[in-house]
Design a protein around this motif. Structure first.
Motif, PDB file in Angstrom:
ATOM      1  N   THR A 381      56.627  46.889  58.716  1.00 51.15           N
ATOM      2  CA  THR A 381      55.868  47.999  58.149  1.00 51.15           C
ATOM      3  C   THR A 381      56.183  48.157  56.674  1.00 51.15           C
ATOM      4  OG1 THR A 381      56.117  49.086  60.290  1.00 51.15           O
ATOM      5  CG2 THR A 381      55.236  50.412  58.486  1.00 51.15           C
ATOM      6  N   LEU A 382      57.467  48.109  56.326  1.00 54.69           N
ATOM      7  CA  LEU A 382      57.879  48.251  54.932  1.00 54.69           C
ATOM      8  C   LEU A 382      57.313  47.127  54.077  1.00 54.69           C
ATOM      9  CD1 LEU A 382      59.619  49.706  52.810  1.00 54.69           C
ATOM     10  CD2 LEU A 382      61.555  48.307  53.559  1.00 54.69           C
ATOM     11  N   LYS A 383      57.442  45.899  54.557  1.00 54.14           N
ATOM     12  CA  LYS A 383      56.887  44.765  53.820  1.00 54.14           C
ATOM     13  C   LYS A 383      55.373  44.895  53.701  1.00 54.14           C
ATOM     14  CE  LYS A 383      56.382  39.710  54.108  1.00 54.14           C
ATOM     15  NZ  LYS A 383      56.759  38.489  54.878  1.00 54.14           N
ATOM     16  N   GLY A 384      54.708  45.224  54.807  1.00 55.64           N
ATOM     17  CA  GLY A 384      53.257  45.378  54.780  1.00 55.64           C
ATOM     18  C   GLY A 384      52.813  46.462  53.833  1.00 55.64           C
ATOM     19  N   LEU A 385      53.543  47.583  53.798  1.00 63.37           N
ATOM     20  CA  LEU A 385      53.216  48.679  52.886  1.00 63.37           C
ATOM     21  C   LEU A 385      53.301  48.219  51.437  1.00 63.37           C
ATOM     22  CD1 LEU A 385      52.732  51.781  52.476  1.00 63.37           C
ATOM     23  CD2 LEU A 385      55.220  52.014  52.449  1.00 63.37           C
ATOM     24  N   ALA A 386      54.360  47.478  51.100  1.00 66.54           N
ATOM     25  CA  ALA A 386      54.533  47.004  49.723  1.00 66.54           C
ATOM     26  C   ALA A 386      53.430  46.035  49.329  1.00 66.54           C
ATOM     27  CB  ALA A 386      55.905  46.335  49.582  1.00 66.54           C
ATOM     28  N   LEU A 387      53.056  45.121  50.219  1.00 66.36           N
ATOM     29  CA  LEU A 387      52.015  44.151  49.908  1.00 66.36           C
ATOM     30  C   LEU A 387      50.626  44.796  49.906  1.00 66.36           C
ATOM     31  CD1 LEU A 387      54.423  42.275  50.341  1.00 66.36           C
ATOM     32  CD2 LEU A 387      52.955  40.762  51.691  1.00 66.36           C
ATOM     33  N   HIS A 388      50.425  45.778  50.767  1.00 70.83           N
ATOM     34  CA  HIS A 388      49.140  46.475  50.857  1.00 70.83           C
ATOM     35  C   HIS A 388      48.828  47.253  49.582  1.00 70.83           C
ATOM     36  CE1 HIS A 388      45.987  48.639  53.285  1.00 70.83           C
ATOM     37  NE2 HIS A 388      46.191  49.553  52.352  1.00 70.83           N
ATOM     38  N   THR A 389      49.862  47.826  48.956  1.00 69.36           N
ATOM     39  CA  THR A 389      49.658  48.735  47.821  1.00 69.36           C
ATOM     40  C   THR A 389      49.977  48.108  46.471  1.00 69.36           C
ATOM     41  OG1 THR A 389      51.895  49.618  48.140  1.00 69.36           O
ATOM     42  CG2 THR A 389      50.077  50.789  49.216  1.00 69.36           C
ATOM     43  N   ALA A 390      50.310  46.820  46.426  1.00 63.58           N
ATOM     44  CA  ALA A 390      50.650  46.174  45.155  1.00 63.58           C
ATOM     45  C   ALA A 390      49.445  46.180  44.216  1.00 63.58           C
ATOM     46  CB  ALA A 390      51.115  44.746  45.412  1.00 63.58           C
ATOM     47  N   ASP A 391      49.712  46.225  42.916  1.00 56.30           N
ATOM     48  CA  ASP A 391      48.653  46.166  41.911  1.00 56.30           C
ATOM     49  C   ASP A 391      48.168  44.739  41.755  1.00 56.30           C
ATOM     50  OD1 ASP A 391      48.414  48.834  41.165  1.00 56.30           O
ATOM     51  OD2 ASP A 391      50.100  48.707  39.791  1.00 56.30           O
ATOM     52  N   ASP A 392      46.916  44.505  42.102  1.00 56.88           N
ATOM     53  CA  ASP A 392      46.328  43.180  41.978  1.00 56.88           C
ATOM     54  C   ASP A 392      46.182  42.829  40.498  1.00 56.88           C
ATOM     55  OD1 ASP A 392      45.246  40.820  42.712  1.00 56.88           O
ATOM     56  OD2 ASP A 392      43.395  41.629  43.560  1.00 56.88           O
ATOM     57  N   ILE A 393      46.473  41.593  40.166  1.00 58.34           N
ATOM     58  CA  ILE A 393      46.451  41.146  38.777  1.00 58.34           C
ATOM     59  C   ILE A 393      45.424  40.020  38.622  1.00 58.34           C
ATOM     60  CG2 ILE A 393      47.835  40.217  36.878  1.00 58.34           C
ATOM     61  CD1 ILE A 393      48.692  42.989  37.873  1.00 58.34           C
ATOM     62  N   ASP A 394      44.708  40.057  37.503  1.00 60.32           N
ATOM     63  CA  ASP A 394      43.753  39.002  37.150  1.00 60.32           C
ATOM     64  C   ASP A 394      42.686  38.868  38.232  1.00 60.32           C
ATOM     65  OD1 ASP A 394      45.138  38.524  34.798  1.00 60.32           O
ATOM     66  OD2 ASP A 394      46.464  37.081  35.736  1.00 60.32           O
ATOM     67  N   ALA A 395      42.555  37.655  38.808  1.00 62.96           N
ATOM     68  CA  ALA A 395      41.516  37.406  39.806  1.00 62.96           C
ATOM     69  C   ALA A 395      41.749  38.240  41.052  1.00 62.96           C
ATOM     70  CB  ALA A 395      41.474  35.920  40.152  1.00 62.96           C
ATOM     71  N   GLU A 396      40.649  38.590  41.737  1.00 58.92           N
ATOM     72  CA  GLU A 396      40.744  39.406  42.944  1.00 58.92           C
ATOM     73  C   GLU A 396      41.483  38.653  44.034  1.00 58.92           C
ATOM     74  OE1 GLU A 396      37.626  42.310  45.344  1.00 58.92           O
ATOM     75  OE2 GLU A 396      36.928  40.446  44.456  1.00 58.92           O
ATOM     76  N   GLY A 397      42.364  39.349  44.745  1.00 56.72           N
ATOM     77  CA  GLY A 397      43.099  38.731  45.827  1.00 56.72           C
ATOM     78  C   GLY A 397      44.437  38.177  45.367  1.00 56.72           C
ATOM     79  N   PRO A 398      45.230  37.629  46.302  1.00 54.39           N
ATOM     80  CA  PRO A 398      46.570  37.113  45.978  1.00 54.39           C
ATOM     81  C   PRO A 398      46.506  35.776  45.256  1.00 54.39           C
ATOM     82  CG  PRO A 398      46.046  36.641  48.264  1.00 54.39           C
ATOM     83  CD  PRO A 398      44.899  37.473  47.730  1.00 54.39           C
ATOM     84  N   ASP A 399      47.665  35.344  44.746  1.00 53.49           N
ATOM     85  CA  ASP A 399      47.763  34.016  44.140  1.00 53.49           C
ATOM     86  C   ASP A 399      49.154  33.465  44.387  1.00 53.49           C
ATOM     87  OD1 ASP A 399      49.596  34.894  42.028  1.00 53.49           O
ATOM     88  OD2 ASP A 399      47.862  35.774  41.041  1.00 53.49           O
TER      89      ASP A 399
END
Length: 732
Positions: A381-399
């Protein structure tokens, strides 16, 4: 397939009432009882057996290391020309020497953890007080440094004091005697260990209830063959096994500083100079958080203005295509404690410095969740919360450079606070052959985002020497989908064969975290979680995190009170009902200092045993979730006169209250002005729309400074004797 559709608002009023009444009794420190509760959720036998195996392996490996070092003229410990310490920690499957090194070349602002601290923007006063975090490093931290002298315990008494360990420890828990060196969780406790027996000691600590540990080190990249890069090896398998068997424990590790080192001559994508495919060792574990370094600009309101990956930070992908690193934090020129003396400080850079900022932020989020809900989150849950709310940078989605983006503790804390109002956080379990579905309504003013996160069982596959083997390490493959009117929305995924390309949406078969986003969402949607194949152990726990939804139709507009009936010694007060609401009512004789408070779930209140010619006051507010409430209604006042009793108008209390109350300019930039006269004892409060008090002061001056507030909508309350008036304003 079986399908389970949970109904979460059943008995929600009773749950809200329970938490409101008893919230004051929850302690935010991690108590021995809570550690026992966490320990009870661990797979104790598996952890004990695994620890026993690790101890046996360690004894054998130490003997083999000594013999191999002597035979090959390897140094066990070495201090390099730049002052960095390295140490021989193992022998790889192919006979390669595996050296640990610290990931620093020479914290909390970028992660927005400072907004959670005492005097922070959110007014939460979170500082990690009583919370414990483990730090494993090249040595132990200087124990008597003035910044944390009473808040550090040494786990390896005979270990050497190390500058790097001292710097990392200070980044997490320094009090802030030197302001710029203040730690992210500046009242927390650290248990300091060297890295020699890290897996054994973490297994013991996790079994006893440890929530988080920081590891700002890893395998030295220039002393291993190319196949190690991106490979799921035994060390990654071991750490995944620890976390799977201790589901509340989360390892946080630095990605490394090998982006420009040209250590991997045969990356899975591109050329060596591109910097991809240089992660190795436990950074590749599935269940941990691997932290990249970032150079970021954050304004005074906690908003990310710009960010880019640091020039040294190691890139993914890992060989099976998982999204690694997971997050990024500030790794540039971090001032912290130094081991030269108990009053010395120094600056350092690298992913070693980014990692403690993230670890401290995660610790504060655990503290906040316990403060709100009386228990800690599972690691997934903690990991998911951090990844869910991270500020996306540059292109949409993860990299493959910064994972899901820059950690944003402020957004994560807001999501927790808004649980069951505009967000949803739940720890669920999926049985073999079953599916899980959950219906939501999009709030309409922000994207609908739904994530699943799970701690996966360790893979039985371990790479022992094959270059760029793409066998997936994922064992229990869960899937999340969102559907509406026959249309299906898929999660993000990356392609390791095209590592520099933008993320796409599709069937993610490799990551133990999946996130679906729908921009401009409107109407009702169904979130479904399923799985592929058979689940190992016939089930898989997972955490579901959803934001941008209306979890209730409850209104947070302040109620208006009416007097419905009066009898010889009582009155009946009423107000408009709102669905799924709990009402906090407060009442008193007008000259009493303290209000009597009760919580009810109906929209009427019978006030009995009233005395003739006595004047009484009444007010109420609506709770729509445990933490989200309306403003208080205007105070309803009446002089009891039996059946002839009537509510008095506000101008009977104060002639000035006839003036309509608002502020100008609205929207505001630097200040607002009141257009209502107040007495010398009047007080103003500025609240967030979620009910968090941000500022309070005397309202004797008609001008109020709001330049220090972030952009957004706010509630201004003026309390003047028994008159409680409020209005909303927008701050640019």
């Amino acid at each position: 397939m079986n399908s389970y559709k949970p109904t979460y608002r059943t008995n929600s009023i009773l749950l809200i009432l329970f938490f409101i009444v008893f919230a004051a009794n929850f302690a935010t420190a991690q108590t021995s009882q809570q550690r026992l509760k966490i320990a009870d959720n661990n797979k104790k036998t598996a952890l004990a057996n695994f620890r026993s195996n690790l101890v046996s392996e360690y004894a054998l490996e130490r003997t083999q290391l000594q013999e191999a070092a002597k035979l090959n003229n390897w140094k066990i410990k070495e201090t390099l020309a730049n002052g960095k310490k390295i140490e021989l920690q193992g022998i790889g499957a192919d006979g390669s020497p595996l050296y640990y090194e610290t990931y620093a070349d020479e914290a909390g602002l970028v992660s927005r953890a400072s907004t959670l601290n005492t005097d922070g923007l959110m007014g939460l006063d979170l500082d990690g007080n009583g919370m414990n975090v483990g730090v494993w490093d090249a040595g132990i931290a200087l124990q008597n440094h003035v910044e944390y002298t009473s808040r550090i315990a040494v786990g390896d008494e005979n270990a050497e004091v190390d500058t790097h360990a001292t710097h990392v420890t200070g980044s997490i828990i320094s009090t802030g005697l030197k302001k710029d060196a203040r730690g992210v969780a500046n009242m927390a406790n650290v248990i300091s260990h060297d890295w020699t027996r890290d897996k054994i000691e973490v297994t013991e600590a996790a079994a006893d209830g440890l929530l988080l540990s920081n590891h700002s080190y890893g395998i030295k990249a220039d002393r291993v063959p190319d196949w190690y890069f991106g490979a799921y090896t035994k060390v990654a398998q071991d750490w995944d096994k620890i976390m799977y068997n201790a589901p509340y424990y989360l390892m946080v590790t630095a990605a490394g500083n090998a982006q420009k080192s040209s250590d991997n001559d045969t990356p899975i994508y591109g050329k060596t100079a591109d910097g991809f495919d240089v992660l190795l060792g436990f950074t590749i574990s599935k269940n941990n958080i691997t932290v990249a370094g970032a150079n970021s600009k954050i304004d005074n309101n906690g908003n990310l203005k710009s960010a880019e990956v640091s020039a040294y930070s190691s890139f993914g992908p890992v060989d099976d295509g998982r999204i690694k690193p997971d997050l990024a934090g500030n790794g540039g020129t971090v001032l912290s404690t130094d081991a030269a003396s108990n009053t010395s400080y120094d600056t350092s850079s690298g992913t070693s410095m980014a990692t403690p900022g993230v670890t401290g932020s995660l610790l504060l989020l655990q503290q906040y969740h316990e403060e709100l809900y009386g228990e800690y989150m599972k690691a997934a849950t903690l990991k998911g919360l951090a990844l869910h709310t991270a500020d996306d940078i540059d292109a949409e989605g993860p990299d493959y450079k910064m994972g899901w983006g820059i950690m944003n503790s402020k957004t994560a804390a807001e999501l927790l606070n808004n649980k069951d109002f505009t967000s949803h956080v739940a720890e669920e379990s999926l049985e073999n052959g079953a599916s899980f579905s959950f219906e939501v309504t999009a709030e309409g003013n922000e994207p609908l985002i739904a994530s699943i996160s799970w701690t996966d069982v360790q893979s039985s596959f371990v790479n022992t020497g094959e270059l760029n083997n793409t066998t997936a390490a994922l064992v229990n493959d869960l899937d999340i989908r969102i559907t509406q009117n026959g249309k299906t929305f898929l999660p993000w995924k990356l392609n390791p064969a095209q590592a520099s390309s933008a993320a796409t949406r599709g069937d993610n078969k490799v990551d133990p975290f999946e996130r679906v986003e729908i921009a401009n969402a409107s109407g009702s949607y169904t979130i479904t979680v399923t799985h592929k194949g058979d689940l190992i152990n016939d089930m898989q726990d997972f955490s579901l995190i959803v934001s941008g939804v209306a979890m209730t139709s409850c209104s947070i507009q302040a109620p208006e009170v009416a007097l419905d009936a009066a009898e010889t010694s009582s009155v009946e007060l009423t107000w408009d009902a709102t669905e799924d609401a709990l009402y906090e009512i407060q009442y008193k004789e007008v000259h009493q200092q303290e209000w009597t408070t009760e919580y009810i779930s109906i929209n009427t209140f019978s006030w009995k045993a009233l005395l003739l010619d006595q004047t009484y006051s009444f007010r109420l507010r609506t709770f729509c979730s445990q933490n989200i409430a309306s403003e208080f209604s205007e105070v309803a006042t009446f002089t009891f006169n039996g059946e002839e009793t009537e509510l008095e108008t506000l101008n009977a209390l104060s002639a000035d209250s006839q003036i309509p109350f608002n502020v100008y300019p609205n929207p505001a930039v630097d200040e607002i002005q009141l257009n209502v006269k107040t007495s010398d004892t009047a007080v103003y409060r500025i609240m967030s729309t979620s009910g968090v008090e941000l500022k309070m002061d005397a309202a004797t001056n008609s001008r109020i400074n709001v330049s220090d507030l972030p952009s957004g909508l706010y509630v201004l309350q003026i309390q003047d004797f028994d008159v409680n008036k409020s209005t909303k304003f927008y701050k640019y």
